[in-house]
Design a protein around this motif. Structure first.
Motif, PDB file in Angstrom:
ATOM      1  N   LEU A  64       0.359  -1.146   0.304  1.00  0.00           N
ATOM      2  CA  LEU A  64       0.244   0.171  -0.141  1.00  0.00           C
ATOM      3  C   LEU A  64       0.698   1.794  -0.396  1.00  0.00           C
ATOM      4  CD1 LEU A  64      -2.755  -0.628   2.559  1.00  0.00           C
ATOM      5  CD2 LEU A  64      -3.191  -0.261   0.126  1.00  0.00           C
TER       6      LEU A  64
ATOM      7  N   TYR B  91       2.331   2.118  -3.566  1.00  0.00           N
ATOM      8  CA  TYR B  91       1.277   2.423  -3.916  1.00  0.00           C
ATOM      9  C   TYR B  91       0.583   3.650  -3.401  1.00  0.00           C
ATOM     10  CZ  TYR B  91      -4.089   2.675  -5.523  1.00  0.00           C
ATOM     11  OH  TYR B  91      -5.091   3.349  -5.931  1.00  0.00           O
ATOM     12  N   LEU B  92       0.261   4.149  -3.043  1.00  0.00           N
ATOM     13  CA  LEU B  92      -0.019   5.234  -2.421  1.00  0.00           C
ATOM     14  C   LEU B  92       1.183   6.458  -3.293  1.00  0.00           C
ATOM     15  CD1 LEU B  92      -1.650   4.744   1.173  1.00  0.00           C
ATOM     16  CD2 LEU B  92      -2.529   5.651  -1.025  1.00  0.00           C
TER      17      LEU B  92
ATOM     18  N   ASP C  95      -5.545   8.132  -3.308  1.00  0.00           N
ATOM     19  CA  ASP C  95      -6.175   7.893  -2.807  1.00  0.00           C
ATOM     20  C   ASP C  95      -7.020   7.990  -1.495  1.00  0.00           C
ATOM     21  OD1 ASP C  95      -7.626   5.628  -3.241  1.00  0.00           O
ATOM     22  OD2 ASP C  95      -6.375   4.424  -4.629  1.00  0.00           O
TER      23      ASP C  95
ATOM     24  N   SER D 215      -7.092   3.864  -0.193  1.00  0.00           N
ATOM     25  CA  SER D 215      -6.513   3.060   0.012  1.00  0.00           C
ATOM     26  C   SER D 215      -5.539   3.946   1.210  1.00  0.00           C
ATOM     27  CB  SER D 215      -5.142   2.685  -0.719  1.00  0.00           C
ATOM     28  OG  SER D 215      -5.669   2.485  -1.879  1.00  0.00           O
TER      29      SER D 215
ATOM     30  N   GLN E 112      -7.591   2.258   4.443  1.00  0.00           N
ATOM     31  CA  GLN E 112      -6.580   1.270   4.188  1.00  0.00           C
ATOM     32  C   GLN E 112      -5.770   0.777   5.109  1.00  0.00           C
ATOM     33  OE1 GLN E 112      -7.013  -1.036   0.835  1.00  0.00           O
ATOM     34  NE2 GLN E 112      -6.333  -2.958   1.839  1.00  0.00           N
TER      35      GLN E 112
ATOM     36  N   PRO F  10      -7.051   3.191  -8.943  1.00  0.00           N
ATOM     37  CA  PRO F  10      -7.205   3.283  -8.325  1.00  0.00           C
ATOM     38  C   PRO F  10      -8.162   2.521  -7.488  1.00  0.00           C
ATOM     39  CG  PRO F  10      -8.641   4.611  -9.221  1.00  0.00           C
ATOM     40  CD  PRO F  10      -7.380   4.424 -10.306  1.00  0.00           C
ATOM     41  N   ASP F  11      -8.634   1.501  -6.715  1.00  0.00           N
ATOM     42  CA  ASP F  11      -9.798   0.734  -6.149  1.00  0.00           C
ATOM     43  C   ASP F  11      -9.734  -0.644  -7.106  1.00  0.00           C
ATOM     44  OD1 ASP F  11     -10.982   2.703  -5.153  1.00  0.00           O
ATOM     45  OD2 ASP F  11     -11.736   3.723  -6.735  1.00  0.00           O
TER      46      ASP F  11
ATOM     47  N   GLN G 296      -8.587  -6.750  -4.459  1.00  0.00           N
ATOM     48  CA  GLN G 296      -7.558  -6.774  -4.028  1.00  0.00           C
ATOM     49  C   GLN G 296      -7.618  -8.697  -2.799  1.00  0.00           C
ATOM     50  OE1 GLN G 296      -6.391  -4.329  -0.578  1.00  0.00           O
ATOM     51  NE2 GLN G 296      -6.437  -2.401  -2.094  1.00  0.00           N
TER      52      GLN G 296
ATOM     53  N   TRP H 250      -2.698  -7.169  -5.153  1.00  0.00           N
ATOM     54  CA  TRP H 250      -3.691  -6.888  -6.397  1.00  0.00           C
ATOM     55  C   TRP H 250      -4.035  -8.173  -7.656  1.00  0.00           C
ATOM     56  CZ3 TRP H 250      -0.639  -2.777  -5.324  1.00  0.00           C
ATOM     57  CH2 TRP H 250      -1.410  -2.172  -4.224  1.00  0.00           C
TER      58      TRP H 250
END
Lengths: 88, 72
Positions: A27, A30-31, A37, A40, A43, B39-40, B43, B56
């Motif tokens: 994460l 990703y961030l 986002d 996320s 999360q 995004p989104d 998962q 993912w």
């Protein structure tokens, strides 16, 4: 009663910690590229809270995971006691 | 495309010391086709993510080992 580090609970908590850490790394990376986002980020924060709670529980039972001020220690000093990570 | 494995036939020269290899394979993982991760994405569960090596499913690449079974 001194928690024996080789009991089942020790490995379960370590595996759970590893699972959380992996998701947090994913994460985080990703961030880095998706700063807006929100889902996320929520999360990530939720997992961070969970990870901190689990780490504290673990360290309460089995001693510090990290040293140099990143974890508390009971008396006697716990950092240099076995098992070390490579012995586990 | 069904799997991420692709195949090619290595060059066969007239003076090759060994018998010709029929084909060799290489993997083209999904991240080659996703320029910017949307995004989104759905998962994995956390345990699965640790097992599969990514959070993912869209980015998962099996990359099976060649020694057990595969190879030819």
């Amino acid at each position: 009663m001194e928690a024996n580090p080789c009991d089942q609970r020790y490995y379960e908590m370590l595996e759970q910690l590893q699972t959380l850490d992996f998701a947090l790394v994913e994460l985080n990376l990703y961030l880095n590229t998706h700063p807006d986002d929100l889902r996320s980020i929520e999360q990530f924060n939720q997992l961070t809270q969970e990870r901190t709670k689990l780490a504290n529980q673990f360290q309460e039972l089995y001693g510090p995971l990290q040293n140099f001020g990143r974890a508390y220690s009971k008396c006697p000093w716990e950092w240099n006691q076995t098992p070390w990570p490579w012995q586990v | 495309m069904e799997s991420q494995l692709r195949r090619y036939t290595p060059f066969r020269g007239p003076f090759d010391p060994c018998p010709p290899v029929p084909f060799k394979t290489y993997v083209v993982p999904p991240n080659q086709f996703i320029t910017f991760q949307p995004p989104d994405l759905p998962q994995f569960s956390l345990q699965e993510a640790l097992k599969y090596g990514t959070l993912w499913p869209a980015l998962f690449s099996p990359y099976e080992s060649k020694c057990k079974g595969g190879g030819k």
